[in-house]
Design a protein around this motif. Structure first.
Motif, PDB file in Angstrom:
ATOM      1  N   ILE A   1       0.810  -1.219  -0.167  1.00 41.49           N
ATOM      2  CA  ILE A   1       0.120  -0.007   0.131  1.00 41.49           C
ATOM      3  C   ILE A   1       0.810   1.226   0.032  1.00 41.49           C
ATOM      4  N   PRO A   2       0.565   2.354  -0.936  1.00 45.93           N
ATOM      5  CA  PRO A   2      -0.522   2.194  -1.851  1.00 45.93           C
ATOM      6  C   PRO A   2      -0.062   1.729  -3.210  1.00 45.93           C
ATOM      7  N   ALA A   3      -1.263   1.497  -3.919  1.00 47.15           N
ATOM      8  CA  ALA A   3      -0.932   0.742  -5.202  1.00 47.15           C
ATOM      9  C   ALA A   3      -0.102   1.616  -6.221  1.00 47.15           C
ATOM     10  N   ALA A   4      -0.408   2.976  -6.009  1.00 49.84           N
ATOM     11  CA  ALA A   4       0.211   4.142  -6.704  1.00 49.84           C
ATOM     12  C   ALA A   4       0.530   5.444  -6.114  1.00 49.84           C
ATOM     13  N   LEU A   5       1.193   5.954  -6.365  1.00 46.62           N
ATOM     14  CA  LEU A   5       1.588   7.301  -5.584  1.00 46.62           C
ATOM     15  C   LEU A   5       2.248   8.263  -6.212  1.00 46.62           C
ATOM     16  N   SER A   6       2.012   9.477  -6.523  1.00 45.71           N
ATOM     17  CA  SER A   6       2.655  10.569  -7.110  1.00 45.71           C
ATOM     18  C   SER A   6       2.872  11.646  -6.263  1.00 45.71           C
ATOM     19  N   VAL A   7       3.987  12.039  -6.223  1.00 46.72           N
ATOM     20  CA  VAL A   7       4.707  13.074  -5.511  1.00 46.72           C
ATOM     21  C   VAL A   7       5.581  14.116  -6.124  1.00 46.72           C
ATOM     22  N   PRO A   8       5.774  15.522  -5.684  1.00 48.34           N
ATOM     23  CA  PRO A   8       6.504  16.299  -6.467  1.00 48.34           C
ATOM     24  C   PRO A   8       8.046  16.035  -5.969  1.00 48.34           C
ATOM     25  N   GLU A   9       8.885  16.365  -6.860  1.00 49.78           N
ATOM     26  CA  GLU A   9      10.415  16.223  -6.427  1.00 49.78           C
ATOM     27  C   GLU A   9      10.791  16.813  -5.199  1.00 49.78           C
ATOM     28  N   GLY A  10      11.830  15.948  -4.411  1.00 45.25           N
ATOM     29  CA  GLY A  10      12.176  16.638  -3.416  1.00 45.25           C
ATOM     30  C   GLY A  10      11.717  16.150  -2.049  1.00 45.25           C
ATOM     31  N   GLU A  11      10.426  15.350  -2.248  1.00 41.90           N
ATOM     32  CA  GLU A  11       9.567  14.993  -1.187  1.00 41.90           C
ATOM     33  C   GLU A  11      10.200  13.661  -0.687  1.00 41.90           C
ATOM     34  N   ASN A  12      10.118  13.536   0.826  1.00 39.29           N
ATOM     35  CA  ASN A  12      10.394  12.235   1.276  1.00 39.29           C
ATOM     36  C   ASN A  12       9.064  11.521   1.446  1.00 39.29           C
ATOM     37  N   LEU A  13       9.252  10.159   1.040  1.00 42.20           N
ATOM     38  CA  LEU A  13       8.381   9.261   1.175  1.00 42.20           C
ATOM     39  C   LEU A  13       8.499   7.839   1.661  1.00 42.20           C
ATOM     40  N   VAL A  14       7.221   7.278   1.874  1.00 39.22           N
ATOM     41  CA  VAL A  14       7.214   5.751   2.739  1.00 39.22           C
ATOM     42  C   VAL A  14       6.250   4.984   1.750  1.00 39.22           C
ATOM     43  N   LEU A  15       6.830   3.680   1.611  1.00 29.61           N
ATOM     44  CA  LEU A  15       5.972   2.831   0.859  1.00 29.61           C
ATOM     45  C   LEU A  15       5.945   1.422   1.820  1.00 29.61           C
ATOM     46  N   ASN A  16       4.798   0.989   1.787  1.00 29.06           N
ATOM     47  CA  ASN A  16       4.363   0.014   2.878  1.00 29.06           C
ATOM     48  C   ASN A  16       4.281  -1.211   2.406  1.00 29.06           C
ATOM     49  N   CYS A  17       4.817  -2.311   3.028  1.00 24.05           N
ATOM     50  CA  CYS A  17       4.531  -3.740   2.669  1.00 24.05           C
ATOM     51  C   CYS A  17       4.230  -4.452   4.013  1.00 24.05           C
ATOM     52  N   SER A  18       2.964  -5.456   3.973  1.00 29.78           N
ATOM     53  CA  SER A  18       2.840  -6.316   4.887  1.00 29.78           C
ATOM     54  C   SER A  18       2.767  -7.605   4.463  1.00 29.78           C
ATOM     55  N   PHE A  19       2.854  -8.743   5.428  1.00 34.11           N
ATOM     56  CA  PHE A  19       2.816 -10.061   4.956  1.00 34.11           C
ATOM     57  C   PHE A  19       2.382 -10.748   6.259  1.00 34.11           C
ATOM     58  N   THR A  20       1.674 -12.027   5.873  1.00 35.46           N
ATOM     59  CA  THR A  20       0.744 -12.699   6.837  1.00 35.46           C
ATOM     60  C   THR A  20       1.266 -13.586   7.606  1.00 35.46           C
ATOM     61  N   ASP A  21       2.420 -14.006   7.328  1.00 37.04           N
ATOM     62  CA  ASP A  21       3.298 -15.152   8.096  1.00 37.04           C
ATOM     63  C   ASP A  21       4.646 -14.682   8.475  1.00 37.04           C
ATOM     64  N   SER A  22       5.018 -14.571   9.694  1.00 37.84           N
ATOM     65  CA  SER A  22       6.159 -13.999  10.174  1.00 37.84           C
ATOM     66  C   SER A  22       7.430 -14.842   9.989  1.00 37.84           C
ATOM     67  N   ALA A  23       7.205 -16.226   9.739  1.00 35.08           N
ATOM     68  CA  ALA A  23       8.198 -17.175   9.361  1.00 35.08           C
ATOM     69  C   ALA A  23       8.904 -17.038   8.333  1.00 35.08           C
ATOM     70  N   ILE A  24       9.652 -15.965   8.205  1.00 33.67           N
ATOM     71  CA  ILE A  24      10.419 -15.619   6.915  1.00 33.67           C
ATOM     72  C   ILE A  24      11.956 -15.740   7.268  1.00 33.67           C
ATOM     73  N   TYR A  25      12.860 -16.050   5.961  1.00 38.51           N
ATOM     74  CA  TYR A  25      14.001 -15.935   5.903  1.00 38.51           C
ATOM     75  C   TYR A  25      14.625 -14.381   5.994  1.00 38.51           C
ATOM     76  N   ASN A  26      14.095 -13.671   4.951  1.00 40.05           N
ATOM     77  CA  ASN A  26      14.370 -12.124   4.727  1.00 40.05           C
ATOM     78  C   ASN A  26      13.244 -11.565   3.855  1.00 40.05           C
ATOM     79  N   LEU A  27      13.558 -10.237   3.981  1.00 40.68           N
ATOM     80  CA  LEU A  27      12.521  -9.291   2.922  1.00 40.68           C
ATOM     81  C   LEU A  27      13.331  -8.680   2.076  1.00 40.68           C
ATOM     82  N   GLN A  28      12.703  -8.461   0.761  1.00 36.36           N
ATOM     83  CA  GLN A  28      13.716  -8.138  -0.064  1.00 36.36           C
ATOM     84  C   GLN A  28      12.878  -6.663  -0.992  1.00 36.36           C
ATOM     85  N   TRP A  29      13.297  -5.641  -0.996  1.00 33.66           N
ATOM     86  CA  TRP A  29      12.750  -4.811  -1.970  1.00 33.66           C
ATOM     87  C   TRP A  29      13.408  -4.651  -3.346  1.00 33.66           C
ATOM     88  N   PHE A  30      12.610  -4.627  -4.432  1.00 32.55           N
ATOM     89  CA  PHE A  30      13.029  -4.333  -5.585  1.00 32.55           C
ATOM     90  C   PHE A  30      12.431  -3.289  -6.537  1.00 32.55           C
TER      91      PHE A  30
END
Lengths: 117, 115
Positions: B7-36
């Protein structure tokens, strides 16, 4: 340049055609993957090969047939596809971890954009 | 079954702004998490990988955090630039079931940074 190449980059085929997608990795990895990316759906794992042996097939229809002749090459053979198979097909490679918890970054190719008419 | 939501599926911001992208997962039994990052018509480029024992990773203007117990990760982009425009994908590597050891992806957040 990620070290993973895919050919062709674009492919249009009829439902009765037979075609093949090719992937080659130059990173010395021992695991290769095929993924399908459809519009508005998450990237879906199709096949995994580790040390040239298939270790996972995520219930993919038999009209998709993978082949891994060596650790550097991976093919996806296509026959009698359906229009809903139109998607971006991505290949990836990694150094398959031997122990749980090891980092396993996958390196992706640019993909083949497939259109089935 | 592990599921990843972004969340969100799409985001539009002006240049220079700081922003946060969110990710949630249902099962905490993970080796690692990766952003691409995925540019139009291209494959995926790995940005950051966080091991399950880690809380965050940083690379340049990017900072990714992981709260495994709550099943959440955030990707923070500082001082955004038009060149940051792309789709950002979150993926987890799960312990169990048919997806053991394999990446489970979210649908991505499409980011547009306006000059």
């Amino acid at each position: 340049e990620t070290g993973v190449t895919q050919t062709p980059r674009h492919l249009v085929m009829g439902m009765t055609n037979k075609k093949s997608l090719k992937c080659e990795q130059h990173l010395g990895h021992n695991a290769m993957y095929w993924y399908k990316q459809s519009a508005k759906k998450p990237l879906e794992l199709m096949f995994v090969y580790s040390l040239e042996e298939r270790v996972e097939n995520n219930s993919v229809p038999s009209r998709f047939s993978p082949e891994c002749p060596n650790s550097s090459h991976l093919f996806l053979h296509l026959h009698t596809l359906q229009p809903e198979d139109s998607a971006l097909y991505l290949c990836a490679s990694s150094q398959r971890p031997g122990l749980a918890g090891e980092a396993d970054t996958q390196y992706f190719g640019p993909g083949t954009r497939l259109t089935v008419l | 079954k592990q599921e990843v939501t972004q969340i969100p599926a799409a985001l539009s911001v002006p240049e220079g702004e700081n922003l946060v992208l969110n990710c949630s997962f249902t099962d905490s039994a993970i080796y690692n998490l990766q952003w691409f990052r995925q540019d139009p018509g291209k494959g995926l480029t790995s940005l950051l990988l966080i091991q399950s024992s880690q809380r965050e990773q940083t690379s340049g203007r990017l900072n990714a955090s992981l709260d495994k117990s709550s099943g959440r990760s955030t990707l923070y982009i500082a001082a955004s630039q038009p060149g940051d425009s792309a789709t950002y994908l979150c993926a987890v590597r799960s312990y169990y079931g048919g997806s053991q050891g394999n990446l489970i992806f979210g649908k991505g957040t499409k980011l547009s940074v306006k000059p």
